[in-house]
Write a protein that holds these residues in place. Sequence first.
Motif, short mmCIF file in Angstrom:
data_model
loop_
_atom_site.label_atom_id
_atom_site.label_comp_id
_atom_site.label_asym_id
_atom_site.label_seq_id
_atom_site.Cartn_x
_atom_site.Cartn_y
_atom_site.Cartn_z
N ASP A 61 0.85 -1.19 0.00
CA ASP A 61 0.00 0.00 0.00
C ASP A 61 0.89 1.25 0.00
O ASP A 61 1.27 1.76 1.06
N ARG A 62 1.21 1.73 -1.18
CA ARG A 62 2.11 2.88 -1.28
C ARG A 62 1.45 4.16 -0.76
O ARG A 62 2.13 5.04 -0.24
N ALA A 63 0.15 4.28 -0.90
CA ALA A 63 -0.53 5.47 -0.38
C ALA A 63 -0.43 5.54 1.13
O ALA A 63 -0.17 6.60 1.71
N ALA A 64 -0.61 4.40 1.80
CA ALA A 64 -0.48 4.38 3.26
C ALA A 64 0.95 4.67 3.68
O ALA A 64 1.20 5.39 4.65
N ALA A 65 1.90 4.11 2.93
CA ALA A 65 3.32 4.37 3.25
C ALA A 65 3.64 5.85 3.10
O ALA A 65 4.35 6.43 3.92
N GLU A 66 3.13 6.48 2.04
CA GLU A 66 3.40 7.91 1.84
C GLU A 66 2.76 8.75 2.94
O GLU A 66 3.36 9.73 3.41
N ARG A 67 1.57 8.40 3.37
CA ARG A 67 0.92 9.16 4.46
C ARG A 67 1.78 9.17 5.71
O ARG A 67 1.83 10.17 6.43
N ASP A 68 2.49 8.07 5.95
CA ASP A 68 3.32 8.00 7.15
C ASP A 68 4.44 9.04 7.15
O ASP A 68 4.86 9.50 8.21
N TYR A 69 4.92 9.41 5.97
CA TYR A 69 5.95 10.46 5.90
C TYR A 69 5.41 11.78 6.45
O TYR A 69 6.16 12.57 7.05
N PHE A 70 4.12 12.02 6.26
CA PHE A 70 3.50 13.28 6.70
C PHE A 70 3.01 13.20 8.15
O PHE A 70 3.22 14.13 8.92
N THR A 71 2.36 12.10 8.52
CA THR A 71 1.72 12.03 9.83
C THR A 71 2.69 11.73 10.97
O THR A 71 2.38 11.99 12.13
#
Length: 294
Positions: A214-224
């Motif tokens: 899940d690349r979208a979930a992984a990318e969200r982690d960079y922000f959150t």
Amino acid sequence: MKLAILSDIHGNWPALEAVAADIDAWRPDRVVVNGDVVNSGPSNVACWRYVRERAATEGWVVLRGNHEEYVSEWAAPGLPREGIAYELVRLSEWTYRQLGGDVAALAVLPDRWSWAAPDGSLLAVMHASLLGSRAGIYPVTTDDEVRRKMVRGAAVFVTAHTHVPHRRRVDGTEVVNIGSVGVPGDGDGRASYGRLAWDRRGGWRIEIARVPFDRAAAERDYFTSGFLTEAGPEAELDLVQFRAAHDARTRWRAVYGDRVVRGELSLAESVRRFLDETEFRPYSLACEKLLMAS
């Protein structure tokens, strides 16, 4: 004997979760984590906790990569706390703080693992090479340089570090770079890891497996996670590398690293110029803001 070898997770929990599930379905006899579980990514606590638990309960072998070295160095006095020298190591300090300073186990991880098959053929695993944890093997590395870096006489030498999966044969040794779980660097956004098997009839069989996550979930982690706002200007390079599935930091360092150290421009300005001037611009935060405003 079936061996799963994964590496370069870099705090990417969705990728690790997907690869671990794929490994469990394949049912190997042994799992080796070839370094860089943490750092240059957002979810270091989850990844390190998971790997340590599998090591304790199921015998996963965990090796030391250069990023474990960077993070564990913060436990000793002497690292810079201000100025450009600090900015250049600020990423690893962020990871150190995210781990609560509990990094003693990182410092004592072994740097290699090997297994001798019943026919005497040797498999050797290192994060990068004999020349050090940052001396990687790329597709463009010459065979002469590979000879200096690999374990001579091994039937199989498994490396990682560069995030670019590939394999070649040098002097009878199968040299296998298994790529990266968390930040693939060959343009393919799927995680990669190595599946190696030995049997008496066929000897060694080697596959580089690719696993979607899940690349979208992984990318969200960079922000959150606070990574982008707290870990310094280089954090954006990590996000860009993740989005592009190509190495940006090595090129940035080659173009701007010395100039930053000499004080000719700030780290933040060097990152901004690099992203504005290269093909990585579409993956940058500045471009993202422009698109959102238009």
